[in-house]
Design an enzyme around this catalytic site. Structure first.
Site, mmCIF file in Angstrom:
data_model
loop_
_atom_site.group_PDB
_atom_site.id
_atom_site.type_symbol
_atom_site.label_atom_id
_atom_site.label_comp_id
_atom_site.label_asym_id
_atom_site.label_seq_id
_atom_site.Cartn_x
_atom_site.Cartn_y
_atom_site.Cartn_z
ATOM 1 C CB CYS A 1 51.658 -5.455 -22.314
ATOM 2 S SG CYS A 1 50.697 -6.981 -22.077
ATOM 3 C CD GLU B 1 58.503 -7.419 -22.982
ATOM 4 O OE1 GLU B 1 58.806 -7.691 -24.166
ATOM 5 O OE2 GLU B 1 57.587 -6.655 -22.661
#
Length: 271
Positions: A2, A114
């Protein structure tokens, strides 16, 4: 992993979702659609109030800095590298094990960004070519639009070069726990591109479903084995993902337009 996420809910919304008992108005943050490491973020935690008569843990909404600095660190410089802690090893790593046992939190988000890591990119890296293809970013969020409750840790660090009354004498920092990305089909997948989170990236933030919030935040729970049970991935089929503009790749860009769904990946990017 993350490395970026979006957080647009304010204290009023989060107080209702997490049953917050205390938050300070001066710690209010503006909506952030491109949260990056070293930024200040909201964290939900259970902790006794300072100077309170009762030792009872109180559900609080606090403003922390993303990038954990261990209490024993000589300087805070390594915090920018400690934005993620792996669920598989968090209980044993020196930087995280104390926080895992006693200082757990929830980092609320709308979802996370992402950038796809695909076969073409890996081939270029193996071949040693300097030019790498542009990565297509995806926004990953709960399919039902609920809050993305990321499992996190927080830690206190004392800057011994400053006096006790200095506003920067104490740092409170945090890290996101990550786990293996789901290989099962997404609840809602893009028309073109990855059909599972593992096809975007092999790691993902560990999302805690509401039935685990109280146990995760409870500071009286310190047994590593029992706590590790809470690190099990959420049930599959809860997430959706869609392509967004590569503008999110620049940390200076920030606005709700970064969450706009593209009909197809941008030309010239992977997928």
């Amino acid at each position: 992993m993350c490395g970026r996420y979006a957080s647009s809910r304010g204290p009023g919304d989060l107080a209702g979702i997490f049953e917050i008992e205390k938050w300070e108005p001066e710690e209010t943050l503006e909506p952030d659609y491109n949260v990056a490491p070293t930024k200040e973020v909201y964290a939900v935690l259970d902790r006794p109030l300072k100077d309170a008569d009762s030792p009872r843990p109180v559900r609080q909404l606090r403003k922390l800095t993303w990038g954990l600095v261990p209490s024993w660190a000589k300087t805070p410089e390594g915090g920018a590298r400690m934005i993620n802690a792996r669920a598989e090893t968090v209980h044993e790593k020196p930087a995280y094990r104390r926080a895992f046992a006693a200082r757990r939190c929830i980092l609320p988000a709308d979802g996370y960004f992402e950038w796809v890591t695909g076969p073409q990119e890996r081939e270029l890296e193996v071949e040693g070519k300097k030019k790498r293809p542009r990565k297509q970013p995806y926004f990953v969020l709960p399919a039902d639009g609920s809050v993305f409750a990321m499992a996190g840790l927080y830690e206190f660090w004392r800057d011994r070069t400053l006096p006790d009354d200095h506003p920067r004498a104490w740092w409170v920092t945090c890290s996101v726990i990550t786990t293996e990305a789901e290989r099962t089909p997404l609840a809602v997948a893009p028309a073109e591109g990855p059909q599972a989170l593992a096809e975007i990236h092999p790691r993902m933030p560990l999302m805690l479903t509401p039935d685990r919030w109280d146990a995760w935040l409870d500071p009286s729970r310190t047994d590593p084995d029992g706590l590790r049970d809470l690190l099990a991935p959420p049930p599959p089929g809860l997430m959706r993902a869609y392509p967004v503009s590569t503008a999110v790749s620049n940390v200076r860009n920030n606005g709700p337009e970064l969450l706009k769904e593209l009909e197809a990946p941008e030309e010239g990017t992977l997928f």
